[in-house]
Write a protein that holds these residues in place. Structure first.
Motif, PDB file in Angstrom:
ATOM      1  N   ASP A 160       0.856  -1.183   0.000  1.00 29.23           N
ATOM      2  CA  ASP A 160       0.000   0.000   0.000  1.00 29.23           C
ATOM      3  C   ASP A 160       0.896   1.237   0.000  1.00 29.23           C
ATOM      4  O   ASP A 160       1.689   1.429   0.922  1.00 29.23           O
ATOM      5  N   PHE A 161       0.777   2.064  -1.035  1.00 32.16           N
ATOM      6  CA  PHE A 161       1.617   3.261  -1.081  1.00 32.16           C
ATOM      7  C   PHE A 161       0.885   4.494  -0.564  1.00 32.16           C
ATOM      8  O   PHE A 161       1.433   5.593  -0.545  1.00 32.16           O
ATOM      9  N   THR A 162      -0.357   4.322  -0.105  1.00 33.99           N
ATOM     10  CA  THR A 162      -1.096   5.424   0.512  1.00 33.99           C
ATOM     11  C   THR A 162      -0.847   5.429   2.017  1.00 33.99           C
ATOM     12  O   THR A 162      -0.530   6.454   2.604  1.00 33.99           O
ATOM     13  N   ASN A 163      -0.969   4.257   2.632  1.00 32.68           N
ATOM     14  CA  ASN A 163      -0.685   4.086   4.060  1.00 32.68           C
ATOM     15  C   ASN A 163       0.521   3.153   4.179  1.00 32.68           C
ATOM     16  O   ASN A 163       0.362   1.937   4.217  1.00 32.68           O
ATOM     17  N   ARG A 217       4.059   2.405  -5.993  1.00 32.65           N
ATOM     18  CA  ARG A 217       3.383   3.529  -6.653  1.00 32.65           C
ATOM     19  C   ARG A 217       3.815   3.631  -8.118  1.00 32.65           C
ATOM     20  O   ARG A 217       2.991   3.818  -9.005  1.00 32.65           O
ATOM     21  N   LYS A 219       2.121   0.869 -10.186  1.00 39.19           N
ATOM     22  CA  LYS A 219       0.681   1.109 -10.292  1.00 39.19           C
ATOM     23  C   LYS A 219       0.413   2.220 -11.308  1.00 39.19           C
ATOM     24  O   LYS A 219      -0.439   2.091 -12.184  1.00 39.19           O
ATOM     25  N   ASN A 220       1.183   3.314 -11.216  1.00 42.43           N
ATOM     26  CA  ASN A 220       0.973   4.454 -12.110  1.00 42.43           C
ATOM     27  C   ASN A 220       1.401   4.163 -13.542  1.00 42.43           C
ATOM     28  O   ASN A 220       0.724   4.552 -14.483  1.00 42.43           O
ATOM     29  N   LEU A 274       7.670   9.383  -0.318  1.00 40.94           N
ATOM     30  CA  LEU A 274       7.440   8.169   0.465  1.00 40.94           C
ATOM     31  C   LEU A 274       8.696   7.655   1.158  1.00 40.94           C
ATOM     32  O   LEU A 274       8.618   7.062   2.224  1.00 40.94           O
TER      33      LEU A 274
END
Length: 153
Positions: free
Chosen positions: A6-9, A33, A36-37, A138
């Motif tokens: 998880d690159f958000t949390n 990230r 995913k991008n 990050l």
């Protein structure tokens, strides 16, 4: 157990034994990230003990190409294919991340990349490499280097 990063949390799950666990988790999230991008690929990792084939492949390339043996124990690894490129990542207890980008087509790009987590020293076995700095929201400051793979693996 496989873990979707998880690159958000950002979480240190699986990396707790690293002295730079927070920075290594940020580095791992930074990679998640990116994939995913760029490729809409969910970056998943598993314990190195379950990903022995991947860890061995990366270790063999390092040994055969540059006579490098990583002293730190591997914690996690992953291997996947995106757009004709075989990717492998190994995350080490020291805070080191090694990736192999291996284009499957003949004469494609093939390289090994090294990334050092914020707060770790350059490992002795990588002292011959020059590391460039890159800022990451990050991961803080990431230091990276690479070499081109010359042989078939």
């Amino acid at each position: 157990m496989t873990y979707a990063v998880d690159f958000t949390n950002v979480s240190t799950v699986g990396l707790e034994s690293s002295p730079v666990a927070e920075a290594l988790a940020g580095l791992r999230a930074n990679e998640a990230r990116y994939f995913k991008n760029k490729y809409d690929h969910v970056f998943t990792v598993e314990p190195a003990s379950k990903a022995k084939k991947t860890v061995d492949w990366v270790s063999t390339i390092l040994k055969q190409e540059r006579d490098i043996v990583i002293a730190s124990p591997p914690l996690e690894a992953t291997e996947f294919e995106v757009e004709g490129i075989r990717m492998a990542y190994v995350f080490y207890q020291s805070g080191l991340s090694i990736n192999v980008m291996y284009t499957l087509a003949d004469a494609g790009k093939r390289a090994v990349g090294f990334k050092l987590s914020d707060g770790m020293e350059v490992p002795e076995e990588l002292s011959a490499f020059k590391f460039a700095r890159q800022k990451s929201k990050l991961a803080g400051t990431i230091r990276g280097s690479y070499f081109v793979i010359k042989n078939e693996h």
